[in-house]
Scaffold this active site. Sequence first.
Site, PDB file in Angstrom:
ATOM      1  N   ASP A   1       0.817  -1.221   0.000  1.00  0.00           N
ATOM      2  CA  ASP A   1       0.000   0.000   0.000  1.00  0.00           C
ATOM      3  C   ASP A   1       0.849   1.270   0.000  1.00  0.00           C
ATOM      4  O   ASP A   1       0.308   2.379  -0.026  1.00  0.00           O
ATOM      5  CB  ASP A   1      -0.952   0.001   1.206  1.00  0.00           C
ATOM      6  CG  ASP A   1      -0.203  -0.115   2.539  1.00  0.00           C
ATOM      7  OD1 ASP A   1       1.047  -0.085   2.537  1.00  0.00           O
ATOM      8  OD2 ASP A   1      -0.871  -0.244   3.579  1.00  0.00           O
TER       9      ASP A   1
ATOM     10  N   ARG B   1      21.998   1.259  -3.278  1.00  0.00           N
ATOM     11  CA  ARG B   1      22.164  -0.020  -2.595  1.00  0.00           C
ATOM     12  C   ARG B   1      22.968  -0.968  -3.472  1.00  0.00           C
ATOM     13  O   ARG B   1      23.097  -0.741  -4.679  1.00  0.00           O
ATOM     14  CB  ARG B   1      20.773  -0.627  -2.353  1.00  0.00           C
ATOM     15  CG  ARG B   1      19.843   0.312  -1.597  1.00  0.00           C
ATOM     16  CD  ARG B   1      18.412   0.230  -2.139  1.00  0.00           C
ATOM     17  NE  ARG B   1      17.607   1.339  -1.600  1.00  0.00           N
ATOM     18  CZ  ARG B   1      16.992   1.321  -0.428  1.00  0.00           C
ATOM     19  NH1 ARG B   1      17.048   0.231   0.315  1.00  0.00           N
ATOM     20  NH2 ARG B   1      16.325   2.361   0.018  1.00  0.00           N
TER      21      ARG B   1
ATOM     22  N   ASP C   1      19.353  -5.408  -1.029  1.00  0.00           N
ATOM     23  CA  ASP C   1      18.670  -4.129  -1.254  1.00  0.00           C
ATOM     24  C   ASP C   1      18.647  -3.278   0.003  1.00  0.00           C
ATOM     25  O   ASP C   1      18.235  -2.120  -0.035  1.00  0.00           O
ATOM     26  CB  ASP C   1      17.242  -4.361  -1.759  1.00  0.00           C
ATOM     27  CG  ASP C   1      16.425  -5.217  -0.810  1.00  0.00           C
ATOM     28  OD1 ASP C   1      16.849  -6.355  -0.519  1.00  0.00           O
ATOM     29  OD2 ASP C   1      15.372  -4.757  -0.334  1.00  0.00           O
TER      30      ASP C   1
ATOM     31  N   ASP D   1      17.687   1.124   6.375  1.00  0.00           N
ATOM     32  CA  ASP D   1      16.475   0.293   6.435  1.00  0.00           C
ATOM     33  C   ASP D   1      16.341  -0.449   7.767  1.00  0.00           C
ATOM     34  O   ASP D   1      16.570  -1.654   7.868  1.00  0.00           O
ATOM     35  CB  ASP D   1      16.384  -0.658   5.228  1.00  0.00           C
ATOM     36  CG  ASP D   1      15.881   0.086   4.000  1.00  0.00           C
ATOM     37  OD1 ASP D   1      15.616   1.304   4.105  1.00  0.00           O
ATOM     38  OD2 ASP D   1      15.741  -0.529   2.934  1.00  0.00           O
TER      39      ASP D   1
HETATM   40  P1  AMP Z   1      12.292  -3.996   2.956  1.00  0.00           P
HETATM   41  O1  AMP Z   1      13.101  -5.254   2.886  1.00  0.00           O
HETATM   42  O2  AMP Z   1      11.339  -3.956   4.083  1.00  0.00           O
HETATM   43  O3  AMP Z   1      13.163  -2.797   2.927  1.00  0.00           O
HETATM   44  O4  AMP Z   1      11.387  -3.926   1.644  1.00  0.00           O
HETATM   45  C1  AMP Z   1      11.536  -4.746   0.521  1.00  0.00           C
HETATM   46  C2  AMP Z   1      10.740  -4.225  -0.644  1.00  0.00           C
HETATM   47  O5  AMP Z   1       9.340  -4.188  -0.351  1.00  0.00           O
HETATM   48  C3  AMP Z   1      11.086  -2.812  -1.087  1.00  0.00           C
HETATM   49  O6  AMP Z   1      11.025  -2.778  -2.488  1.00  0.00           O
HETATM   50  C4  AMP Z   1      10.008  -1.986  -0.450  1.00  0.00           C
HETATM   51  O7  AMP Z   1       9.801  -0.774  -1.145  1.00  0.00           O
HETATM   52  C5  AMP Z   1       8.814  -2.907  -0.583  1.00  0.00           C
HETATM   53  N1  AMP Z   1       7.778  -2.600   0.427  1.00  0.00           N
HETATM   54  C6  AMP Z   1       7.852  -2.829   1.753  1.00  0.00           C
HETATM   55  N2  AMP Z   1       6.729  -2.421   2.367  1.00  0.00           N
HETATM   56  C7  AMP Z   1       5.918  -1.914   1.429  1.00  0.00           C
HETATM   57  C8  AMP Z   1       4.613  -1.330   1.445  1.00  0.00           C
HETATM   58  N3  AMP Z   1       3.914  -1.174   2.568  1.00  0.00           N
HETATM   59  N4  AMP Z   1       4.095  -0.923   0.268  1.00  0.00           N
HETATM   60  C9  AMP Z   1       4.798  -1.070  -0.876  1.00  0.00           C
HETATM   61  N5  AMP Z   1       6.015  -1.600  -0.956  1.00  0.00           N
HETATM   62  C10 AMP Z   1       6.586  -2.030   0.182  1.00  0.00           C
HETATM   63 MG    MG Z   2      14.558  -1.950   2.131  1.00  0.00          MG
END
Ligand code: AMP
Ligand code: MG
Length: 481
Positions: free
Chosen positions: A128, A187, A252, A262
């Site tokens: 979202d 990244r 990432d 992150d």
């Molecule tokens: P993270 O490992 O939590 O940094 O996120 C991994 C991927 O999921 C990244 O591409 C984020 O942008 C995407 N992501 C995480 N949470 C959301 C969210 N609520 N809505 C859209 N994309 C998300």
């Molecule tokens: Mg991330």
Amino acid sequence: MTLHIPFDNSYARLPGRFFARQNPVGVAAPGALAVNAGLARALGLDPQALAGPEGVAMVAGNLVPEGAEPLAQAYAGHQFGGWNPQLGDGRAMLLGEIVAPAEGPLAGRRFDLQLKGSGPTPFSRRGDGRAWVGPVIREYIVSEAMAALGVPTTRALAAATTGEPVIREGRALPGAVLLRVASSHIRVGTFQFFHARQDLEALQILAEYVRARHFPEARTPRALLDAAVAAQANLIAQWMGLGFIHGVMNTDNMAVSGETIDYGPCAFMDGYHPQTVFSSIDAYGRYAYANQPQIAVWNLAQLATCLLPLWDKPEAEAVEEATASVYAFADLYQQAWLARFRAKLGLVTEEDGDLELIEALLTRMAEGRADFTRSFRGLAEGTARDEFLDRGAYDGWHADWQARLAREPAGAEARLRAANPAIIPRNHRVEEAIAAAVEGDLAPFHALSAALSQPFDVAVDSPFRLAPLEDQRVLRTFCGT
Ligand code: AMP
Ligand code: MG
């Protein structure tokens, strides 16, 4: 008190395939949550304007400030070792960049201003694009604590509430947005994005951009890789010296600049054990405390793979050089780790037996899960022994340590205090601050943040020094996406 931000957006000038232009999606009722006045001033921004209606509207995503060029960055990555060719900013947007005042503490350095939780982007997939106050407050507290502890990190400049609910695990939670500052948001996964597409031209442009922005001395791909390896070796050694567990070291989530980035299910250990894991999604302990250096190497090997096509040498030679660069991590890390832990024992000279002395302490700590922060701080304050289940085991070590300290210059106590923080953002305190914020009470968040801004200088009776009681212990942390 008008908000003026002197944007200079170098990333937005890169080719279009590096990002997708995307404006923040406005929210129902922007509300102030926090402004980091000190950081704002260091960046040359007016904290009052940031805290005023325009600033709050900007952080919430309802106002795109003049000069901003919002975009979602493209990247890929290995998540828990599994390849994902298409990630990207799914809930974040780069507003633009600013250059800090040359005379100020940030000495003319360039920074990204990024919103996190500002609505969907072309990279959101099924997400979202939003965040609830929990992860926003967690990242705010922990990233600022890391900065105060001297660890390279992204920073929290401000946060706002959205007045809109965010649904997570069937619960409606208050939405929030974080305004984050970073040396860049590039990244390992940014390189992987182009490498996977065999887009050599983009790889070249990205490498040149990273060189100019982060490692201006690095004239060759190899030098660039060496610089990235050295930055990570230093960073991970700092994490280890604080008992910090990142929790999601996916490629990432590793910034090539060498900043911690992150903050998801991250946590500081209370009781020490090398295999500690907090993240609810890390079922096999891939990102356990003790695994972090190896995972850094794994990630850097991915970066090396991406840089190989840029080497101006025959492939076999290039592979050999890149491998050597990545392997150099081991020595660099070991040196940085030894330097950290020597400092934590108050040592300024180097002796052969120091490694054994450090390891002997850690082994005794692990046996009874002695509190990491309190044990080391206790070396300065004469209370370390109380943290050990087996006090006799500690006493034996203490005698060896005293003998070693006798060969050191005077002033050990001051050195110990400077190397061992009295407080870290303990899980139960962070959770407490989040729970209160969900109920609209920001006092615990502000109190914890204030204490953590001076982590080496804390009253002996500060409640933030205390380890969690049995029923306060937090065993699991969540990504909170
Ligand atoms: P993270 O490992 O939590 O940094 O996120 C991994 C991927 O999921 C990244 O591409 C984020 O942008 C995407 N992501 C995480 N949470 C959301 C969210 N609520 N809505 C859209 N994309 C998300
Ligand atoms: Mg991330």
